[in-house]
Write a protein that holds these residues in place. Structure first.
Motif, PDB file in Angstrom:
ATOM      1  N   UNK A 181      -4.484   2.115  -9.749  1.00  9.04           N
ATOM      2  CA  UNK A 181      -4.600   1.396  -8.480  1.00  9.04           C
ATOM      3  C   UNK A 181      -5.717   1.991  -7.622  1.00  9.04           C
ATOM      4  N   UNK A 182      -6.467   1.163  -6.910  1.00  8.41           N
ATOM      5  CA  UNK A 182      -7.602   1.661  -6.118  1.00  8.41           C
ATOM      6  C   UNK A 182      -7.172   2.381  -4.841  1.00  8.41           C
ATOM      7  N   UNK A 183      -7.944   3.402  -4.461  1.00  7.17           N
ATOM      8  CA  UNK A 183      -7.773   4.003  -3.134  1.00  7.17           C
ATOM      9  C   UNK A 183      -8.562   3.085  -2.192  1.00  7.17           C
ATOM     10  N   UNK A 184      -7.881   2.478  -1.235  1.00  5.71           N
ATOM     11  CA  UNK A 184      -8.560   1.512  -0.356  1.00  5.71           C
ATOM     12  C   UNK A 184      -9.048   2.146   0.949  1.00  5.71           C
ATOM     13  N   UNK A 185      -8.296   3.142   1.444  1.00  4.08           N
ATOM     14  CA  UNK A 185      -8.682   3.806   2.692  1.00  4.08           C
ATOM     15  C   UNK A 185      -8.425   5.301   2.596  1.00  4.08           C
ATOM     16  N   UNK A 186      -9.118   6.044   3.445  1.00  5.25           N
ATOM     17  CA  UNK A 186      -8.936   7.488   3.504  1.00  5.25           C
ATOM     18  C   UNK A 186      -8.853   7.922   4.969  1.00  5.25           C
ATOM     19  N   UNK A 187      -7.803   8.680   5.299  1.00  4.43           N
ATOM     20  CA  UNK A 187      -7.609   9.151   6.676  1.00  4.43           C
ATOM     21  C   UNK A 187      -8.303  10.482   6.866  1.00  4.43           C
ATOM     22  N   UNK A 188      -9.212  10.547   7.858  1.00  2.00           N
ATOM     23  CA  UNK A 188     -10.037  11.754   8.049  1.00  2.00           C
ATOM     24  C   UNK A 188      -9.786  12.445   9.390  1.00  2.00           C
ATOM     25  N   UNK A 212       0.828  -1.213   0.000  1.00  2.00           N
ATOM     26  CA  UNK A 212       0.000   0.000   0.000  1.00  2.00           C
ATOM     27  C   UNK A 212       0.860   1.260   0.000  1.00  2.00           C
ATOM     28  N   UNK A 213       0.492   2.194  -0.855  1.00  2.54           N
ATOM     29  CA  UNK A 213       1.201   3.475  -0.920  1.00  2.54           C
ATOM     30  C   UNK A 213       0.429   4.506  -0.101  1.00  2.54           C
ATOM     31  N   UNK A 214       1.105   5.085   0.896  1.00  5.56           N
ATOM     32  CA  UNK A 214       0.480   6.081   1.769  1.00  5.56           C
ATOM     33  C   UNK A 214       0.864   7.465   1.270  1.00  5.56           C
ATOM     34  N   UNK A 215      -0.145   8.298   0.986  1.00  7.32           N
ATOM     35  CA  UNK A 215       0.145   9.606   0.393  1.00  7.32           C
ATOM     36  C   UNK A 215      -0.708  10.712   1.018  1.00  7.32           C
ATOM     37  N   UNK A 216      -0.093  11.867   1.190  1.00  5.80           N
ATOM     38  CA  UNK A 216      -0.747  13.044   1.770  1.00  5.80           C
ATOM     39  C   UNK A 216      -1.657  13.678   0.714  1.00  5.80           C
ATOM     40  N   UNK A 217      -2.978  13.686   0.962  1.00  5.64           N
ATOM     41  CA  UNK A 217      -3.924  14.200  -0.036  1.00  5.64           C
ATOM     42  C   UNK A 217      -3.751  15.704  -0.271  1.00  5.64           C
ATOM     43  N   UNK A 218      -3.148  16.414   0.690  1.00  3.86           N
ATOM     44  CA  UNK A 218      -2.996  17.860   0.539  1.00  3.86           C
ATOM     45  C   UNK A 218      -1.959  18.245  -0.516  1.00  3.86           C
ATOM     46  N   UNK A 219      -1.197  17.249  -1.010  1.00  6.08           N
ATOM     47  CA  UNK A 219      -0.234  17.551  -2.074  1.00  6.08           C
ATOM     48  C   UNK A 219      -0.897  17.533  -3.458  1.00  6.08           C
ATOM     49  N   UNK A 255       5.099  -3.310  -7.278  1.00  7.29           N
ATOM     50  CA  UNK A 255       3.749  -3.758  -7.682  1.00  7.29           C
ATOM     51  C   UNK A 255       2.718  -3.352  -6.618  1.00  7.29           C
ATOM     52  N   UNK A 256       2.339  -2.076  -6.617  1.00  6.49           N
ATOM     53  CA  UNK A 256       1.369  -1.589  -5.631  1.00  6.49           C
ATOM     54  C   UNK A 256       0.027  -2.293  -5.803  1.00  6.49           C
ATOM     55  N   UNK A 257      -0.664  -2.518  -4.677  1.00  9.12           N
ATOM     56  CA  UNK A 257      -2.005  -3.112  -4.753  1.00  9.12           C
ATOM     57  C   UNK A 257      -3.078  -2.089  -4.378  1.00  9.12           C
ATOM     58  N   UNK A 258      -2.652  -0.943  -3.818  1.00  5.77           N
ATOM     59  CA  UNK A 258      -3.644   0.064  -3.440  1.00  5.77           C
ATOM     60  C   UNK A 258      -2.994   1.287  -2.820  1.00  5.77           C
TER      61      UNK A 258
END
Length: 451
Positions: free
Chosen positions: A268-275, A218-225, A241-244
């Motif tokens: 690749x699908x977004x699997x989770x969103x941090x709120x 899983x690739x963790x990315x800051x949505x504010x970028x 080989x990312x899966x999400x």
């Protein structure tokens, strides 16, 4: 999240809603505004171009043109295309393998990766009933190892120790052996991040991936970028080989460009969103629900799920029984309601999930202050047990004493008492079993209360 985009799109589509019929010219004008709204939301240009083309095709189709309300039919087209851009449906983690299922977390420094490892561990433990272990292979930041250990202890996850003198591959393999011996279902491996993408970092994570062969990467990315998030995700996708993808800090992102760009650019699908910052602030990513939020239609399904997960059912049942017996709703009951609201992230976190919130004036939304919940609870805590049970006792001098005791103004005490009166009236209607009366009461109470 998506505040700016919601405001722009809602305004544009509202104009079309009132049109008797759609013409090529009013569609062209509306799509120009939609295009501008998406670009301002920092959505990647190829995504915007493709999106506009597909909406235009749908808007000029027979189904929309022959509809009794073409404006509303067009909104359906826009919603359907938003869902397509973000990935049709939620894709769950694939954990179907001989335990432990290894989940590798990758990403740049500062994206919130270590916190997300803990959040994901908590989600799998509480929602999926899995036995979860975590380990940090970030040998460059001893503080990250310590941070993960603290979070794991708080959440009662199994933590596997690591040391900066070890190799990441050795750390991960030792943790996998330990997870196997302890019969864990899932092991989440945190990795080192960098401030930017470099060959050394990519080489190290490729070696780690090859050695442990995770079922999920899983690739963790800051949505504010914004669209940079999508470009960074693509660079990682080309190397691994990312899966999400997991989007973090979405609660602080008013634009939403990352959510709308990542799937299109990486595939690749977004699997989770941090709120939010709390460890329970991680939600599965549902494209259809997010599309509804973007168009100001709210997201009642997510709100209901959140209430079911976080509300104290025992207290709710106890209150229902008390009201049915004809006992009055007192200030202790109001305090419980406020605490539960605070537990769900406060009013602000719930607002964008409520339908029609885009029609509430911005200056009113800005006045919503979740600190007010804490102040209201402090006012109730400043009262005696007797005053909480019998609010009618609270007059002049008592009000002054309560205000002084919690460091609030007299008007804050009056406001709580007024709010309690409204809730009490609503509960009385509820006991009479007249739902229509109760709904009318709620509407008038909402009008009477300040946001």
């Amino acid at each position: 999240m998506f505040d700016n985009l919601t405001d722009r799109l809602s305004g544009t589509l509202k104009k079309l809603k009132g049109q008797g019929r759609l013409t090529e010219s009013n569609i062209k004008e509306a799509l120009r505004e939609v295009r501008m709204a998406l670009l301002e939301a920092d959505v990647a240009l190829p995504v915007v171009t493709d999106f506009i083309e597909r909406v235009k095709e749908g808007a000029l189709g027979q189904e929309v043109q022959n509809s009794l309300s073409p404006g509303q039919a067009l909104i359906k087209v826009v919603q359907a295309e938003l869902v397509k851009v973000m990935g049709e449906a939620n894709e769950e983690l694939n954990l179907k393998t001989n335990p432990p299922a290894v989940v590798l977390m990758a990403g740049l420094q500062g994206a919130g990766k270590t916190t997300t490892v803990a959040k994901l561990g908590r989600y799998l433990k509480h929602q999926k009933k899995k036995k979860v272990g975590v380990v940090s292979a970030d040998i460059y930041r001893p503080a990250a190892i310590k941070q993960l250990q603290t979070l794991a202890d708080d959440l009662e996850l199994v933590f596997f120790d690591s040391d900066a003198s070890e190799k990441p591959v050795d750390i991960a393999n030792r943790a996998i052996d330990g997870a196997r011996r302890q019969f864990l279902d899932v092991l989440i491996v945190d990795t080192a991040g960098r401030l930017h993408i470099d060959d050394e970092m990519m080489g190290e994570i490729k070696e780690l991936h090859g050695a442990i062969n995770p079922i999920e990467t899983l690739f963790v990315v800051d949505s504010m970028t914004g669209q940079d998030a999508a470009n960074t995700a693509k660079a990682f996708h080309d190397a691994l080989p990312l899966t999400g993808v997991i989007l973090t800090k979405a609660d602080g992102d008013a634009r939403g460009g990352a959510a709308l760009s990542i799937r299109h650019i990486t595939g690749k699908p977004i699997k989770f969103i941090g709120m939010g910052e709390k460890t329970d602030a991680l939600e599965p990513f549902y494209p259809d629900r997010i599309a509804s939020r973007i168009l100001g239609m709210g997201d009642m399904l997510s709100l209901i799920e959140e209430i079911e997960q976080k509300a104290d059912k025992k207290k709710a049942d106890k209150l229902a029984k008390k009201i049915k017996k004809g006992k009055s709703f007192d200030l202790d009951d109001l305090k419980d309601q406020l605490l539960q609201m605070q537990n769900m992230g406060g009013v602000g976190a719930m607002m964008d999930k409520l339908p029609g919130m885009n029609e509430v004036p911005k200056d009113m939304k800005d006045k919503v202050d979740d600190k007010a919940l804490a102040r209201q609870i402090a006012v109730i805590n400043s009262m005696t047990k007797q005053e909480r049970r019998f609010p009618d006792l609270i007059k002049g001098n008592r009000k002054k004493r309560i205000a002084a005791g919690c460091g609030q103004e007299l008007q804050d005490v009056n406001r709580i008492l007024k709010q309690h009166k409204m809730m009490q009236k609503m509960m009385k209607r509820f006991t009479k079993g007249n739902m229509a009366n109760m709904m009318r009461g709620m509407k008038s109470n909402m009008r009477g209360m300040r946001m």
